[in-house]
Each structure stands twice: as structure tokens, then as C-alpha cells.
Design a protein around this motif. Sequence first.
Motif, PDB file in Angstrom:
ATOM      1  N   LEU A   1       0.848  -1.190   0.000  1.00 59.42           N
ATOM      2  CA  LEU A   1       0.000   0.000   0.000  1.00 59.42           C
ATOM      3  C   LEU A   1       0.887   1.244   0.000  1.00 59.42           C
ATOM      4  O   LEU A   1       1.894   1.304   0.724  1.00 59.42           O
ATOM      5  CB  LEU A   1      -0.894   0.034   1.240  1.00 59.42           C
ATOM      6  N   HIS A   2       0.473   2.233  -0.783  1.00 55.99           N
ATOM      7  CA  HIS A   2       1.200   3.506  -0.752  1.00 55.99           C
ATOM      8  C   HIS A   2       0.984   4.182   0.608  1.00 55.99           C
ATOM      9  O   HIS A   2      -0.089   4.021   1.205  1.00 55.99           O
ATOM     10  CB  HIS A   2       0.708   4.411  -1.880  1.00 55.99           C
ATOM     11  N   VAL A   3       1.994   4.885   1.080  1.00 58.26           N
ATOM     12  CA  VAL A   3       1.897   5.503   2.417  1.00 58.26           C
ATOM     13  C   VAL A   3       0.753   6.494   2.534  1.00 58.26           C
ATOM     14  O   VAL A   3       0.373   6.852   3.654  1.00 58.26           O
ATOM     15  CB  VAL A   3       3.191   6.240   2.859  1.00 58.26           C
TER      16      VAL A   3
ATOM     17  N   LEU B   1      -5.121   5.717   4.021  1.00 58.02           N
ATOM     18  CA  LEU B   1      -5.607   6.235   5.301  1.00 58.02           C
ATOM     19  C   LEU B   1      -5.393   5.252   6.465  1.00 58.02           C
ATOM     20  O   LEU B   1      -5.441   5.656   7.633  1.00 58.02           O
ATOM     21  CB  LEU B   1      -7.087   6.622   5.180  1.00 58.02           C
ATOM     22  N   SER B   2      -5.138   3.981   6.156  1.00 57.75           N
ATOM     23  CA  SER B   2      -4.746   3.048   7.229  1.00 57.75           C
ATOM     24  C   SER B   2      -3.410   3.478   7.818  1.00 57.75           C
ATOM     25  O   SER B   2      -3.223   3.456   9.035  1.00 57.75           O
ATOM     26  CB  SER B   2      -4.662   1.609   6.709  1.00 57.75           C
ATOM     27  N   ILE B   3      -2.483   3.878   6.959  1.00 55.94           N
ATOM     28  CA  ILE B   3      -1.132   4.253   7.405  1.00 55.94           C
ATOM     29  C   ILE B   3      -1.116   5.688   7.939  1.00 55.94           C
ATOM     30  O   ILE B   3      -0.425   5.998   8.911  1.00 55.94           O
ATOM     31  CB  ILE B   3      -0.119   4.092   6.245  1.00 55.94           C
ATOM     32  N   GLN B   4      -1.899   6.565   7.320  1.00 56.75           N
ATOM     33  CA  GLN B   4      -1.914   7.966   7.736  1.00 56.75           C
ATOM     34  C   GLN B   4      -2.710   8.174   9.023  1.00 56.75           C
ATOM     35  O   GLN B   4      -2.316   8.976   9.870  1.00 56.75           O
ATOM     36  CB  GLN B   4      -2.535   8.833   6.633  1.00 56.75           C
ATOM     37  N   ARG B   5      -3.846   7.464   9.155  1.00 52.14           N
ATOM     38  CA  ARG B   5      -4.764   7.756  10.271  1.00 52.14           C
ATOM     39  C   ARG B   5      -5.362   6.510  10.920  1.00 52.14           C
ATOM     40  O   ARG B   5      -6.382   6.599  11.605  1.00 52.14           O
ATOM     41  CB  ARG B   5      -5.914   8.652   9.767  1.00 52.14           C
ATOM     42  N   GLY B   6      -4.758   5.360  10.672  1.00 57.79           N
ATOM     43  CA  GLY B   6      -5.263   4.133  11.292  1.00 57.79           C
ATOM     44  C   GLY B   6      -6.703   3.826  10.940  1.00 57.79           C
ATOM     45  O   GLY B   6      -7.425   3.229  11.739  1.00 57.79           O
ATOM     46  N   TYR B   7      -7.138   4.223   9.730  1.00 56.03           N
ATOM     47  CA  TYR B   7      -8.551   4.099   9.364  1.00 56.03           C
ATOM     48  C   TYR B   7      -8.746   2.938   8.394  1.00 56.03           C
ATOM     49  O   TYR B   7      -8.524   3.067   7.187  1.00 56.03           O
ATOM     50  CB  TYR B   7      -9.063   5.402   8.762  1.00 56.03           C
TER      51      TYR B   7
ATOM     52  N   SER C   1      -4.685  13.277   3.406  1.00 54.91           N
ATOM     53  CA  SER C   1      -4.256  12.515   4.596  1.00 54.91           C
ATOM     54  C   SER C   1      -5.295  12.510   5.705  1.00 54.91           C
ATOM     55  O   SER C   1      -4.968  12.299   6.865  1.00 54.91           O
ATOM     56  CB  SER C   1      -2.955  13.092   5.195  1.00 54.91           C
TER      57      SER C   1
END
Lengths: 272, 272
Positions: B17-19, B22-28, B99
Motif C-alpha cells: 500500500l502507498h503511504v 488512510l490506514s497508514i496515515q490515520r489508522g482508518y 491525509s
Amino acid sequence: MSVYFNDQFVNNEEALLHVSDLSIQRGYAIFDFFRTVNGVPLFMEDHLDRFYASATAMHLTISKSREEIRNIVQELLQRSSLSEAGIRLMLTGGYSTDSYHPAASNLLITCNPVKTATANDFEKGFSVITYEHQRQLPHVKSINYLMAVWLQPLLKEKQADDMLYYNNESITEFPRSNVFIVTADNKLVTPAHNILYGITRKNIIKLAADIMPVEERNIPVEELLTASEIFLTATTKKIIPVIKINDQPIGNSRPGPVTAKLFERFLELEKV
Amino acid sequence: MSVYFNDQFVNNEEALLHVSDLSIQRGYAIFDFFRTVNGVPLFMEDHLDRFYASATAMHLTISKSREEIRNIVQELLQRSSLSEAGIRLMLTGGYSTDSYHPAASNLLITCNPVKTATANDFEKGFSVITYEHQRQLPHVKSINYLMAVWLQPLLKEKQADDMLYYNNESITEFPRSNVFIVTADNKLVTPAHNILYGITRKNIIKLAADIMPVEERNIPVEELLTASEIFLTATTKKIIPVIKINDQPIGNSRPGPVTAKLFERFLELEKV
């Protein structure tokens, strides 16, 4: 745009994490974010302090020294040629073998164009709602924004710009900003506990010291209604007046004199 | 090992996954997890129900129908040739442009070897501690395990196997398991609210119905001390007796007769 990814500079398209990373599996990661003014990082040392403190609190290890990170940031800025950039430092729980326990952290540093609040944003101010919620491990800048992102449709429905969290009947913070109030007896007050300690917050406390008494303490929700001014502080938003809370106007629905004075001083500070 | 990633099957190394996700940016992000027995998915329809419900609750959209997901799972199982596999369905907030706000979700489905609890794990049981914490949006299987991962060093220090969360003086759940108690007056009781509704939990409630009265209700923390048996339920752990809580032995520190009976029935159920 270049991205620093563990030990190398890669193109933005190559800034990819495997799904086994604990950020994706369990939302376990930290970050920090600062910006540049005319190509110069603003309050970088404070942000590095907080980034290293967040890592320690989360039992994660940053594989680079502060000096190495400063140099990487300089290199990213040179490559980007941006004068107004947002630098994001990210540290994840790493490629976990059991999807649960941290492994060696992945470190990513990105540099992108950043949009900061304008004089017009300041004049317009924010209309906000209150919402009962307490961020977990509030002193840590983790990636846990589950509630903040989840609440976006509610904000839209309420035609509000942001939500002010409260807990145990005291206000704490916005999802990405700190809050200040000017009290009825003309003190500047900001919550002391259960918050992320913002770098803009820290600077405002310093800047206000020779204008008026400043207190860090619990602020009961009902004290919002007697406040003559309320504003929020954040890295890209700088200072934004809060002109309405839950449909109740604050002050005369215009930026107040203390807020304006601090905004002016803050703009001077970031010029240096 | 193959991974299904949006519209195609890719090798595990390509499940990236690209950074900006939203999982990586905001744990979503959300997920669900089930396993196979002799190559056949166990309680898959229940897990699909919950996966779609989690997506709806999080304002996310799954781009595939249930029938499509069933077919993808079959294809992954065939490619893997695993008879005992763990299938993880993952849905993220997508490649957010700011983000913060969700974009089109990324859907990933992985299939990996899975280790389930053994008869020996059952005999040994779990020693647990209680910890005050309430999961956010508890009905949703989100990736927010910030506290669970963060507490691992404490578990190690206390030589405990897991922590039982409580909130407002009532127990709720373990980070990845539900809890049941056999009360002093011989009822099987499990918390009703502020939990993730486990699929194993659901099956145990059904299996217990002709053995004894079953209640879903609040369980005060102090009721743990008068319980004759306590156990936890989860997809890979199945049923594990809790033989110690905060250093206090439960029952006679051995799996109790109700727990053993339900374990036996559950093992029969998963054979079908």
C-alpha cells in the motif's frame, strides 16, 4: 517528489509498505509534522523532541540520530525546491510476523507542498461542535484518528468546521489542534492534561506571557460559554478564532483582540 | 502465496500500500478474519455479515459483492493448497489526497497458514490481568489495536497471557477475544454491550442453550471473583479457560466442567 524510506531516497510512487506492517494490521505507528517558511524548517527541534518522545512511549526505535534526520530533511527540501513544504516523519510498528507484535520499525519521511491558513481563514473563523471523546495515549502523536475520521459526516451534517473533544466534563483538544480561551476575568487558559502538547500551543503560551496571565488547567465545558474569545492552534492552521460553539456565538462572532494580537505576534515569530 | 488486491491476484511481496493510504496515515481501516477446517471456510457467512457491517459503520464501501468475495476466497484457497488457512479480509480508507478524508477503499484478501489453539493450550489455560480501557466503536472490527499492542510489555512483566478490558466497573472483552463466566448460581453469562460480537461467542451461546441458562448482561468486575469458571472465545483460540485473574486463581486453576463440555461441542461443530 522524493521520499526517504528506511535507508534511501525513493520516488513518491515507491513509498510503499507491505500489508504486514503493523500500521496497516493494527494501526500501530507514530508521526510528526512540521513545515518550512521560505525553505527553513519551523520549530524543527521541538518536533524532533516530540517524535523521539512518541517513539519511546510506544516502545518503538528510530534507527536514525537527530543529526541524520536533520540532514535527510535538508536533502528532501533541496530535492523538492519547495519553499513552503510540509515534512512528515513517520515510524511504524514494522513488518510483524504475527500481525500483532512490533518488528523493526519502518521510517518514512515525506516532503510535500503545504497549504497553511490565510488571513482570510483567520477572519472567517471556525464554527465548532463539542464531542465527548478521549484520545488514547494522548501525549503520543500516534496515527489513531479513528474517531476524528469517523466523525467527518457528522461535522458536515452540523455544518461545523471541527469538533472540540471533552472528557469528564472538561474540554481537551481538537483532533489536530489545541484550544485556548480568554476567560471572563481576562486570563488566557488552555487545558493542561489529556492532550497532545502542540508546538504552536507552546509558542502561544510564550508569546502571551507579557500580554496577560496564562494558565494551564482543566477547563469545564460550561466555561466555554463565558469565554470572551476562543481560538485553536496547529501547525498549518496557525491560529484560528472559534466564533461559534454548538450554534452559540462566541464573543461577537468575530476574531477577538487577544486572538488578533497573538496571531500578529505569531506571524512575526515565524518570519525569524 | 497469493493475495487478492483490489481487482487482481498478486504475489504476497506485491501486496503493498502507498503511504498515503488512510490506514497508514490515520489508522482508518477495517478487517475480518476466519479460518478453514480441511479446506472449508468456517462460519464464513457470519464473518462476511460482520465485514459488510463494519464497512457500513465506518462509511466505507466494499467494491465487491458477497458472491465475488466467496469466489475470491475459493480461488485463494485453491492457489494456497492449505487445508488449515487463515483468511483476512481488509478494507482501508484508501489513498487520501489530504491525509484525512477517505478515498476509494483498498480491498485486500490474504490467505496464510494459521495456528489454532491445541488441546494442550486448552489444558494449560490463560492467566490474565484486568485493564481499564474501552475500545472505540467497539462493534466495528477496525484496525485500532493501539492499546492492545502498547500493553504487550506490561503483559510480559506481569507474566500474563492477555488482558481483560473493563469500563465503568464492568468487564467487556479481551483485545481479540470475548469472555464468558459461569456464575455462582450456575448460569453462563457474557457481556452484552461495548464489545465486538465474536462469531465464536455467537456459537457458544447457541451451543450452551440446552446445557444451562445463558445471559447476555453487564458483568461487574467483582463478579469475576465468585465465578466458578471463566473462559475466552476467539476464531483461532476457540475456547481457552481462564485459570487466573490478577493472580487470583479461578475455580481450582484447571479447566472447569462447563468449559470442557462447550469445548467438546465446539470441536464437533467445526467438524461439520
